[in-house]
Design a protein around this motif. Structure first.
Motif, short mmCIF file in Angstrom:
data_model
loop_
_atom_site.label_atom_id
_atom_site.label_comp_id
_atom_site.label_asym_id
_atom_site.label_seq_id
_atom_site.Cartn_x
_atom_site.Cartn_y
_atom_site.Cartn_z
N HIS A 204 3.52 2.42 -10.37
CA HIS A 204 4.52 1.44 -10.51
C HIS A 204 5.09 0.58 -10.24
N SER A 205 5.41 1.07 -8.14
CA SER A 205 6.47 0.20 -8.53
C SER A 205 5.81 -1.59 -8.18
N GLU B 78 10.87 8.66 -7.68
CA GLU B 78 11.72 9.21 -8.95
C GLU B 78 10.36 7.92 -9.94
N VAL B 79 9.31 8.72 -10.83
CA VAL B 79 8.51 7.95 -12.36
C VAL B 79 8.65 8.90 -13.33
N THR B 80 8.57 7.02 -14.57
CA THR B 80 8.45 7.84 -15.99
C THR B 80 7.16 7.78 -16.27
N ALA C 100 0.78 -1.38 0.44
CA ALA C 100 -0.44 0.04 0.25
C ALA C 100 1.06 1.38 0.21
N ARG C 101 2.00 1.13 0.36
CA ARG C 101 2.36 2.26 0.89
C ARG C 101 3.34 2.87 -0.86
N SER D 199 1.34 8.28 -5.83
CA SER D 199 2.98 7.83 -5.27
C SER D 199 3.04 6.78 -4.21
N ASN D 200 4.41 6.83 -4.08
CA ASN D 200 4.51 6.44 -3.26
C ASN D 200 4.65 6.52 -1.49
N VAL D 201 4.22 6.16 -0.31
CA VAL D 201 4.09 6.59 0.79
C VAL D 201 5.81 7.47 1.47
N VAL D 202 6.46 8.24 1.80
CA VAL D 202 7.28 8.21 2.25
C VAL D 202 6.96 8.51 4.37
#
Length: 636
Positions: A106-107, A238-240, A101-102, A225-228
């Motif tokens: 894309h990841s 970073e993502v494309t 979930a975090r 996005s990811n969770v920080v």
């Protein structure tokens, strides 16, 4: 000749059934994701997977960000897709649901992309629980208000499918969308902490694109996005980003960023938001680089009128495609940079950048799907040949011969009515159609256009069938000659009337006249003249030759020459016996309609498609769930 259209599919669901069981007395919530398959022109074709969404953790009303691309849609050809909704088993990835979930979209996809494979189902190792499947037809979605369709799932809840045409400027030959991409990375500074009890917020952001509609803007999620964890100054991964999937190739299209504080329950708390465009992100990065160590350029996060932090652009580099130029498309979603609407500004300055003068925009030629999306109605009118060229309808083998009811066979007139009518009926909201006959004699007078049935308009395809069959219960005498001019004139008047009614509601209406005939037209000159006059109306004429006549006299219908003939080409002729399936027949009959419709509204009348229509969820017609057996055959 009609070409195929590339489409984007966006999915969400509502009120799904929770399939998770409580663990150690703690209630848990399902983690839904979708797998999309294409069945092609029949719901029973072998499916092939075209896309899979990300997993939305702990949500029973998810809105998925991942765009699914559908290639090959053609007006007149059925295009079935099937959506499977599943409750994700995180154990299959070796990660916990919290870890997944975090992750950014894309990841997470890299780890979960094999979750819905056919091999897992066939080997009996599919670990995810089935929440339901939904079979939908793309043409029917496009014909629905707002290009939005909904269907109930077998275990409960509904899935919603929204379709948008891919911008022609963003087409590519790549597998996953457009050739133009953006290397994209955001970071934030001084975020407001919305946690309590001494804890620190764990921020992530969602990127949305704007869809303008008459009842207001709708925002569609396109990236998460990811969770920080526990950081008020996060640097996100970073993502494309594929520009076709993100903004449909329009770099000036309005985009929104919403920053959330991640909660394990799935009920995330808003930190703040701002609006800009993909072009705005790129310009912010260039402006920041130009500062060369001076004031940072970023976007101010707002929540309820209060500033809640700053978002900076670490990277927004356009690669490929048009080299970073914004689309020429004139879209009301365009946002110019300003401090009021979330544009990028030097953080320590009270003055925004000067707005550049707007360049003259080049109007993009719309496509057929654009008119459908804005609510253009496709009306069907049918004209049937009752001349003596059909032979004695009581004799087997003649075009009008009705097979015994227990044989379950149709004559070619019935087959053509069903094939073409079933396709066009999807695009007609009131499902009412005028049916005319020609070439029959009543009271010793040959009628070249008369009403079939007891009503001016019949209801549905079955109503067309009933009206056609009912003519043979009237005192007609099949006669001569074969003439189309009267039914074409009547259809043109009907098309004008339908357009006038539609205009009162701010809409458009285009009529298709289907003429079914067993003989060659005998008054060629008058027919050509009537077609030229009708070309000034919102009308196309498709003629299907029934039976074994050579139809050589029909060649003039396909010989339109714009250099010598006035008006526009509105006619198509095909022989029924040249096509072995309903789908091949309807494709041939209707393949010129999209170009003819666009030519009428855009080239002749200078009318552009209106804004895409919309419906609130409670106003969308939710179809009943498919039979449960479809869940077992979902992946073939």
């Amino acid at each position: 000749m009609s070409t195929s259209t590339r489409l984007q599919l966006h999915l969400r669901a509502k009120d799904l059934k929770n399939l998770q069981k409580s663990v150690l007395g703690r209630n848990t919530v399902s983690h839904p994701f979708c797998v999309v398959t294409v069945r092609g022109d029949s719901p029973d074709n072998q499916p092939h997977i075209v896309g899979q969404t990300e997993v939305i953790f702990k949500s029973l009303s998810p809105s998925w960000s991942r765009t699914i691309f559908l290639d090959g849609y053609k007006f007149g050809v059925p295009y079935y897709i099937e959506i499977g909704v599943f409750d994700f088993d995180a154990n299959s990835t070796g990660k916990t649901d919290v870890e997944l979930a975090r992750m950014d979209l894309h990841s997470q996809t890299v780890l979960t992309k094999n979750a819905g494979t056919r091999e897992l189902m066939r080997t009996g190792t599919f670990p995810h629980k089935v929440m339901g499947t939904a079979l939908l037809e793309v043409g029917q979605i496009l014909a629905s208000r707002g290009n939005l369709a909904s269907k109930s799932l077998q275990t409960g809840g509904q899935v919603y499918a929204h379709i948008e045409r891919c911008s022609s400027a963003s087409h590519s030959h790549g597998k996953d969308g457009g050739a133009q991409v953006m290397s994209f990375q955001l970071q934030a500074k001084s975020l407001q902490n919305v946690q309590t009890l001494g804890r620190t917020s764990s921020p992530f952001f969602e990127l949305y694109r704007k869809v303008d509609r008459p009842t207001g803007a709708t925002w569609i999620s396109v990236y998460r996005s990811n969770v920080v964890k526990s950081d008020l100054n996060p640097l996100w991964t970073e993502v494309t980003l594929d520009m076709e999937a993100t903004c449909n190739g329009d770099l000036s299209r309005a985009m929104k960023v919403i920053v959330w504080d991640h909660r394990r329950t799935g009920k995330h708390k808003l930190i703040g938001e701002f609006e800009t465009s993909m072009k705005g992100f790129a310009q912010a990065k260039l402006s920041d680089d130009a500062m060369d160590g001076g004031d940072e350029v970023g976007f101010t996060l707002m929540r309820q009128g209060n500033e809640t932090g700053i978002v900076l652009v670490a990277d927004a580099t356009l690669i490929g495609g048009s080299g970073g130029k914004a689309s020429d498309k004139d879209d009301s979603s365009t946002v110019e940079s300003s401090s009021h609407n979330g544009g990028a500004n030097p953080i320590s300055s009270n003055h925004g950048k000067k707005k550049s003068k707007s360049s003259r925009r080049t109007r993009r030629r719309p496509e057929f799907v654009d008119y459908l999306s804005s609510g253009c109605q496709i009306s069907l009118a049918v004209a049937i040949d009752f001349t003596a060229s059909n032979g004695d309808p009581r004799q087997p083998g003649t075009p009008h011969y009705f097979h015994p009811s227990d044989s379950k066979e149709w004559n070619d007139y019935e087959k053509a009515i069903f094939a073409v009518g079933s396709i066009l009926a999807k695009y007609d909201s009131d499902q009412k159609f005028p049916i005319w006959g020609f070439g029959a004699k009543y009271r010793d007078v040959v009628r070249h256009c008369f009403q079939c049935g007891t009503e001016v308009e019949v209801e549905g395809v079955q109503g067309i069938m009933d009206a056609y069959r009912g003519v043979f219960r009237t005192p007609l005498t099949m006669s001569f000659p074969t003439r189309f001019d009267a039914v074409i004139e009547t259809a043109a008047a009907y098309a004008r009337h339908e357009q006038e009614v539609a205009e009162q509601e701010g809409k458009l209406s285009y009529t298709i006249l289907l003429i079914l005939t067993a003989g060659n037209v005998e008054n060629v000159r008058e027919t050509k003249q009537q077609l030229m006059e009708a070309s000034e109306d919102p009308l196309s004429v498709v003629i299907v030759g029934i039976g074994e006549a050579d139809f050589a006299g029909m060649q003039f219908l396909d010989d339109f020459d714009p250099a010598t003939d006035s008006g526009r080409d509105i006619t198509k002729f095909v022989r029924f016996t040249d096509y072995r399936s309903f789908n091949s027949l309807t494709e041939a009959v209707l393949d010129e309609i999209p170009d003819q419709l666009v030519s009428y509204y855009y080239d002749i009348k200078n009318i552009l498609p209106g804004a895409t229509e919309t419906e609130a969820d409670d106003a969308v017609n939710v179809e009943d769930a498919d039979d449960e057996t479809r869940t077992f055959t979902f992946l073939g």
